[in-house]
Design a protein around this motif. Structure first.
Motif, mmCIF file in Angstrom:
data_model
loop_
_atom_site.group_PDB
_atom_site.id
_atom_site.type_symbol
_atom_site.label_atom_id
_atom_site.label_comp_id
_atom_site.label_asym_id
_atom_site.label_seq_id
_atom_site.Cartn_x
_atom_site.Cartn_y
_atom_site.Cartn_z
ATOM 1 N N THR A 1 0.850 -1.192 0.000
ATOM 2 C CA THR A 1 0.000 0.000 0.000
ATOM 3 C C THR A 1 0.880 1.234 0.000
ATOM 4 O OG1 THR A 1 -1.775 -1.118 1.202
ATOM 5 C CG2 THR A 1 -1.777 1.288 1.232
ATOM 6 N N ASP B 1 0.317 -1.811 -4.924
ATOM 7 C CA ASP B 1 -0.932 -2.404 -5.416
ATOM 8 C C ASP B 1 -2.103 -1.471 -5.128
ATOM 9 O OD1 ASP B 1 0.146 -5.153 -6.024
ATOM 10 O OD2 ASP B 1 0.585 -5.067 -3.887
ATOM 11 N N ARG B 2 -1.986 -0.748 -4.028
ATOM 12 C CA ARG B 2 -3.074 0.105 -3.552
ATOM 13 C C ARG B 2 -2.489 1.433 -3.099
ATOM 14 N NH1 ARG B 2 -8.184 -1.353 -2.383
ATOM 15 N NH2 ARG B 2 -9.421 0.077 -1.109
ATOM 16 N N ASP C 1 -7.764 3.413 -2.814
ATOM 17 C CA ASP C 1 -8.265 2.435 -3.784
ATOM 18 C C ASP C 1 -7.088 1.732 -4.448
ATOM 19 O OD1 ASP C 1 -10.106 1.027 -5.315
ATOM 20 O OD2 ASP C 1 -11.243 2.822 -5.853
ATOM 21 N N ALA C 2 -7.398 0.751 -5.284
ATOM 22 C CA ALA C 2 -6.376 0.108 -6.105
ATOM 23 C C ALA C 2 -5.708 1.161 -6.977
ATOM 24 C CB ALA C 2 -6.998 -0.990 -6.962
#
Length: 309
Positions: free
Chosen positions: A30, A195-196, A209-210
């Motif tokens: 993240t 990824d996020r 969010d993604a």
């Protein structure tokens, strides 16, 4: 896992973090983004118990950081690469920290090797470059083999090989099912690693969010076309909501139609296309769009003649 609920931090009348909610899940990297003064550092300090929230709650692996009996085994943290004692060697620095949690010398040697510090393990930390200090900070964060890793600007001072090493390491840790929270101002690196995304501005969450959804939600996708029949193509695809721009290199930029839609329309009209491609927005463009009104320090875009020598 990291979870925050209605998290607030005030310093007098200044609100550094303004009632934010977020979660950082295991198994993915993240990214944590925001302008200077946005509240990133304050939030990370609250996660690991260095600052107390004014209100709200933040937990790591199911409880507040201060309640973990062996925090080094739960959370690995790099917030300041210069936190090591300058007079100690890298090995002694790691060994002293390991002793607080009953971690043996074998693990110390493992993280030294993992961080690529074997050749300087006996040298004093005070003589380390910024990049070497970053590697030592990451080694320290991994010392307890934690389930959660929090790194603030870990690639500062690293050469390209070091940057790639951090990227690969973060991805591999996430693949093992660990929780990875990574802060960085390098958009190109974040785009390859995360990824996020959680984007914060003036203490408030602007996006969570993604990474692909954050980019698509804050930027526009266009279709780039080259043809010798520019005017015919423009007339063929003319419709409400379709915007066509002529670029300096002779290509056409189209908003409002996908590359497939343009290709189908051109084929039906007998127009030969020499290039047709979808062009997506970048993370940098998305970040600038999201934080445009949240920047605390803004430089002027105008440089007067003679002002720079």
């Amino acid at each position: 896992m990291i979870t925050a609920e209605a998290l607030v931090k005030r310093y007098g009348t200044k609100v550094a973090v303004d009632s934010i909610d977020f979660s950082v899940r295991p198994g993915q990297v993240t990214g944590f983004l925001g302008p200077n003064g946005a509240g990133k550092s304050t939030t990370m300090r609250m996660i690991v118990g260095l600052d107390r929230p004014t209100a709200g709650r933040v937990e790591v692996n199911g409880r507040p950081y201060r309640e973990h009996r062996a925090p080094l085994r739960e959370v690995g943290v790099l917030l300041d690469a210069k936190a090591a004692h300058a007079g100690r060697s890298a090995y002694k620095h790691l060994l002293s920290i390991a002793a607080t949690h009953g971690i043996g010398a074998k693990r110390v040697r493992e993280v030294i090797g993992l961080a690529g510090l074997d050749s300087v393990a006996g040298k004093r930390v005070g003589g380390f470059s910024l990049g070497m200090g970053q590697r030592l900070g990451i080694a320290t964060a991994l010392l307890g083999d934690p389930a959660t890793i929090i790194l603030d600007e870990p690639v500062n001072g690293l050469d390209p090989e070091g940057v790639r090493w951090v990227r690969t390491l973060m991805r591999s840790l996430a693949a093992e099912g660990r929780t990875v929270l990574l802060s960085s101002h390098l958009m190109s690196e974040m785009a390859q690693t995360a990824d996020r995304l959680i984007v914060i501005g003036r203490g408030r969450i602007l996006a969570d969010d993604a990474i692909g959804d954050v980019i698509s939600g804050a930027t526009r996708s266009t279709t780039r076309v080259r043809t010798r029949e520019t005017e015919r193509l423009m007339a063929t695809i003319a419709a409400p909501g379709v915007v066509v721009s002529l670029l300096a290199d002779g290509a056409i930029e189209i908003t409002g139609l996908t590359a497939e839609q343009v290709a189908v329309a051109a084929s039906a009209a007998g127009i030969v296309l020499h290039e047709v491609a979808s062009v997506s927005g970048s993370l940098e463009e998305a970040y600038i769009a999201l934080t445009a009104g949240e920047v605390e320090y803004r430089s002027s875009n105008i440089v007067q003649e003679g002002a720079v020598r």
